[in-house]
Enzyme design. Structure first.
Site, mmCIF file in Angstrom:
data_model
loop_
_atom_site.group_PDB
_atom_site.id
_atom_site.type_symbol
_atom_site.label_atom_id
_atom_site.label_comp_id
_atom_site.label_asym_id
_atom_site.label_seq_id
_atom_site.Cartn_x
_atom_site.Cartn_y
_atom_site.Cartn_z
ATOM 1 N N SER A 287 1.077 -1.249 0.238
ATOM 2 C CA SER A 287 0.028 -0.007 -0.015
ATOM 3 C C SER A 287 0.859 1.256 0.082
ATOM 4 O O SER A 287 2.034 1.224 0.157
ATOM 5 C CB SER A 287 -0.879 0.106 1.069
ATOM 6 O OG SER A 287 -0.154 0.374 2.371
ATOM 7 N N ASP A 288 0.342 2.447 -0.342
ATOM 8 C CA ASP A 288 0.969 3.448 -0.011
ATOM 9 C C ASP A 288 0.935 4.129 1.433
ATOM 10 O O ASP A 288 0.193 3.260 2.126
ATOM 11 C CB ASP A 288 0.534 4.565 -0.984
ATOM 12 C CG ASP A 288 1.476 5.804 -1.114
ATOM 13 O OD1 ASP A 288 2.818 5.970 -0.215
ATOM 14 O OD2 ASP A 288 1.602 6.548 -1.963
ATOM 15 N N TRP A 289 1.481 4.859 1.790
ATOM 16 C CA TRP A 289 1.792 5.190 3.383
ATOM 17 C C TRP A 289 0.172 5.280 3.974
ATOM 18 O O TRP A 289 -0.409 6.403 3.873
ATOM 19 C CB TRP A 289 2.675 6.274 3.533
ATOM 20 C CG TRP A 289 2.939 6.809 4.996
ATOM 21 C CD1 TRP A 289 2.148 7.467 6.011
ATOM 22 C CD2 TRP A 289 4.039 6.490 5.655
ATOM 23 N NE1 TRP A 289 2.549 7.506 7.083
ATOM 24 C CE2 TRP A 289 3.625 7.001 6.970
ATOM 25 C CE3 TRP A 289 5.458 5.918 5.417
ATOM 26 C CZ2 TRP A 289 4.856 6.953 7.933
ATOM 27 C CZ3 TRP A 289 6.353 5.844 6.432
ATOM 28 C CH2 TRP A 289 5.955 6.375 7.679
ATOM 29 N N ASP A 290 0.067 4.289 4.894
ATOM 30 C CA ASP A 290 -1.249 4.549 5.652
ATOM 31 C C ASP A 290 -2.580 4.626 4.491
ATOM 32 O O ASP A 290 -3.332 4.968 5.189
ATOM 33 C CB ASP A 290 -1.387 5.640 6.621
ATOM 34 C CG ASP A 290 -2.055 5.412 7.647
ATOM 35 O OD1 ASP A 290 -2.394 4.197 8.038
ATOM 36 O OD2 ASP A 290 -2.407 6.367 8.400
ATOM 37 N N SER A 291 -2.306 4.346 3.553
ATOM 38 C CA SER A 291 -3.495 4.285 2.454
ATOM 39 C C SER A 291 -4.722 3.251 2.770
ATOM 40 O O SER A 291 -5.845 3.356 2.251
ATOM 41 C CB SER A 291 -2.991 4.219 1.193
ATOM 42 O OG SER A 291 -2.530 2.975 0.660
#
Ligand code: BGC
Length: 760
Positions: A287-291
């Protein structure tokens, strides 16, 4: 650096010797069939908690790695860390994972190594202007070798989002507007990072990001919603990702953005149907950061637990930061909402990467096995990359190159002439400004005592509105033989969450240009920026203009060599430069419309006849106040040589489906210096079951020609190269007529044609 890690590298090296782990391990343990067996065996031993642990990536940037991180690794609850770049600390984390966790599974250690580690290459958009896969590959190789010295085995690059909006701050990280160019350079970057064998020392896993469509955010506002019809998605935005997958990229990162109502991190269509089913991707999705948790903020889910459900079922194998997999996934599986077989397949994707990297055999970093940081070769690669990425946009009366013999003095003016940090650009977590060679220093050392080099910063920074120093600047210009104006944007003005609505030169820079102009001396602007800028308000006030992007560590040396003609500029724009922001999106491979504009139909605002206004416009697709052409077209870039193209031909008037046609033209250097030229092939499919762009790049070659030299440039086109996704989303090459152009920019008019007929 924490003391307890200080001597760890030495201990670990000894350990490597005693445990028979070779430093360079390319052996049968990385054989794909063997890897699958090892994954299966390992999965059979793993508890559910350990499986979920592999899917968890934790931020480890803390210098003083917390006890909770150590405990989590020991308990098998962490599959990857990111942002720890102290090699002793990374080795210690690996030691805990390998020696103290139950199954001894090593960690992926990730970092954004976007355009260099300590030695910084031009920003990716600048590298794209080189149109040179070889230099892009070399740059990624240097970055991998340097990052590997910090224990990093995985980078979050290349960023290959098609970017047609220069307001978007992340255009700097992209490879520009075109799917073909981006695909070729994406593959080169993946090859540079990953090498031939991921298990070799100094290769690192790459990530194709951000899947998908992130570059098409509304008005270029970072993170904003994206709406892309499926046909455009497949024809424009997905090809670079497909190319990266075919090149063996280890991971793919899901985008932050909402795509047609379904945020990418919860988008099963993207992550399972296209990526896995259609393309057969064998790597893993991060995932992207905390996405994952952001799915709830988007309004796709009610809470973190539902976000985890959506992300996992969509196909996000590993969560970056966020910690919601580790907290919520187990209960979803126990409840039977998520099948453990799905989890096994996802964990297998992650373990596969670890096996491919040879981490089970060799989890530790031995810096002595790697070349020194910023060594001669690394700096030379950075210099060459910068040299080939700078684009000469204007050169009236051959004002450039300057001649050190003919000048007695030169004024170097502007906020970016001597700004070692700014020239590195965005995403340089580890970039070392101390290594930067600034233009000011490079010019001074190049001309020595022959030319009197005067320097005035004139503005504190590019955003400054203060014009007190402009009189002095004009005076210095009057007293000098030529003026070099170093303008642009600082690195903070582009990058993630750094979008702009106005892309003129910021602050009072345009006024500085006008004031310096009054001195009547030749004015050459050198612009460093993270995006295309609208240069309409200064272009007529300068004689020469070099667009240097953010050129990286060796940017100054490259710029000086170009200004004084040691080398000729050879960069070509990888993205269109609009005249004004209201033209955006403007890109060369547009659709024709039913009312295409032409010079005959366009009536501009100040040409409207006051007496007969209803007759005054051309009724075609253009802006009254901007026309329909950009300021500088995709593929454009001047040279100190003079390149002429002629005699274009197709090897056959007609070919059958499945055959190849060769398009060729004569290229001559009619100038008096040797130089590189990037020859470009464009094609138009005249009729399609969905309309096709007016021109599409289908080939390019960087060639070096001596003065007077002629060469035949040829491009082979297989009918498969002309395939597109049609109305039913199937990839198809349709028989029919095609135009083909060769030239030095997308505006080339040197055209031939050929026809494809059915194979039977
Ligand atoms: C960016 C990614 C990056 C990640 C880790 C995010 O904010 O969108 O491109 O890889 O942070 O730093």
């Amino acid at each position: 650096m924490p003391n307890r890690h200080a001597s760890l590298t030495a201990i670990l090296c000894a350990l490597l010797l005693t445990t028979n782990m070779s430093v360079s391990t390319a052996n049968s343990s990385t054989d794909p069939a063997m890897i699958e067996q090892r994954i299966e065996a390992l999965l059979a031993q793993m508890t559910l908690a350990e499986k979920i642990g592999q899917m968890n990536q934790v931020n480890a940037s803390d210098d003083d790695m917390s006890d909770s991180l150590r405990e989590a690794i020991e308990a098998g609850r962490v599959g990857s860390v990111l942002n720890q770049v102290d090699v002793d600390a990374v080795n210690e984390l690996q030691r805990i994972a390998v020696q103290e966790s139950r199954l001894g599974i090593p960690l992926l250690a990730g970092r954004d190594v976007i355009h260099g580690f300590k030695t910084v290459m031009p920003i990716p958009l600048g590298q794209a202007a080189s149109w040179n896969p070889n230099i892009v590959r070399e740059g990624a190789r240097v970055a991998a070798l340097e990052a590997a010295t910090a224990g990093i085995n995985w980078t979050f690059a290349p960023m290959i989002d098609i970017s047609r909006d220069p307001r978007w701050g992340r255009i700097a990280e992209s490879l520009g507007e075109d799917p073909f160019l981006t695909s070729k350079l994406a593959v080169a970057m993946v090859e540079g990072f990953q090498g031939d064998d991921l298990a070799e020392t100094g290769t690192i896993a790459a990530t194709a990001k951000h899947f998908a469509g992130y570059g098409a955010s509304e008005s270029g506002r970072d993170y904003a919603a994206v709406n892309i019809p499926e046909n455009e998605l497949r024809n424009v935005h997905l090809p670079p990702f497909k190319a990266a997958v075919d090149a063996g990229v280890v991971s793919v990162m899901s985008a932050f953005s909402d795509l047609d109502g379904v945020p990418a991190t919860g988008n099963e269509f993207l992550l399972r149907k296209i990526l896995r089913e259609e393309w057969g991707f064998q790597g893993f999705v991060v995932s992207d950061w905390d996405s994952v948790r952001q799915l709830a903020i988007h309004g796709l889910t009610e809470n973190d637990r539902e976000s985890v459900y959506q992300a996992v079922t969509a196909g996000v194998d590993m969560e970056m930061a966020g910690q919601s997999y580790i907290n919520k996934l187990e209960s979803l599986i126990e409840e039977g909402r998520i099948d453990v077989a799905m989890i096994d397949a996802m964990v297998a994707n992650i373990l596969r990467a670890k096996f491919r990297l040879g981490l089970f055999e060799n989890p530790y970093t031995d810096t002595s096995a790697l070349p020194a940081i910023a060594n001669k070769q690394a700096l030379e690669t950075a210099r060459k990359a910068a040299l080939q990425s700078v684009v000469l946009l204007k050169n009236d009366q051959g004002v450039l190159p300057l001649s050190a013999e003919k000048l007695t003095s030169v004024a170097v003016i502007g906020p970016l002439a001597d700004a070692p940090y700014e020239q590195l650009g965005t995403w340089i977590f580890d970039g070392d400004r101390e290594l930067s060679v600034t233009p000011m220093h490079a010019i001074q050392s190049l001309v020595g005592h022959d030319v009197d080099v005067r320097y005035l910063r004139a503005m504190d920074n590019s955003r400054s509105q203060a014009s007190e120093a402009f009189d002095e600047a004009a005076e210095m210009a009057r007293d000098s033989d030529a003026v070099l104006l170093f303008l642009g944007e600082e690195s903070i003005l582009s990058g993630e969450a750094h979008s702009r609505a106005d892309i003129n030169l910021p602050g009072d820079q345009a006024e500085l240009v006008r004031r310096v102009r009054t001195a009547g001396k030749p004015v050459i602007a050198i612009i460093q920026a993270g995006r295309p800028l609208t240069l309409t308000n200064i272009i007529d006030h300068v004689d020469g203009l070099l667009f240097a992007w953010h050129p990286g560590t060796m940017g100054g040396a490259a710029i000086a060599d170009l200004l004084f003609g040691i080398e000729s500029p050879s960069g070509k724009l990888p993205v269109t430069f609009p005249r004004m922001v209201g033209q955006i999106p403007i890109y060369y491979s547009r659709k024709n419309t039913g009312k295409p504009p032409s010079p005959d139909t366009v009536v501009l605002i100040d040409e409207i006849d006051a007496h007969a206004p209803q007759l005054s416009t051309g009724m075609t697709a253009y802006h009254l106040d901007a026309g329909y052409t950009p300021l500088f077209a995709f593929g454009y870039g001047l040279s100190y040589a003079e390149f002429d193209y002629e005699h274009i031909r197709a090897s056959a008037r007609e070919i059958r489906l499945g055959e190849t046609v060769t398009i060729s033209a004569e290229l001559t250097n009619n100038g008096d210096v040797a130089a590189d030229e990037v020859a470009q092939l464009y094609v138009r499919d005249l009729v399609g079951n969905v309309t096709r762009p007016v021109k599409e790049l289908k080939g390019f070659k960087r060639l070096r020609l001596e003065p007077g030299q002629s060469v035949t440039v040829d491009f082979e086109l297989h009918t498969d190269d002309l395939a597109f996704f049609g109305r039913n989303m199937q990839l198809i090459t349709e028989p029919g007529d095609f135009h083909a152009w060769i030239g030095g920019s997308s505006e080339t008019e040197l055209r031939t044609q050929f026809r494809i007929i059915d194979s039977d």
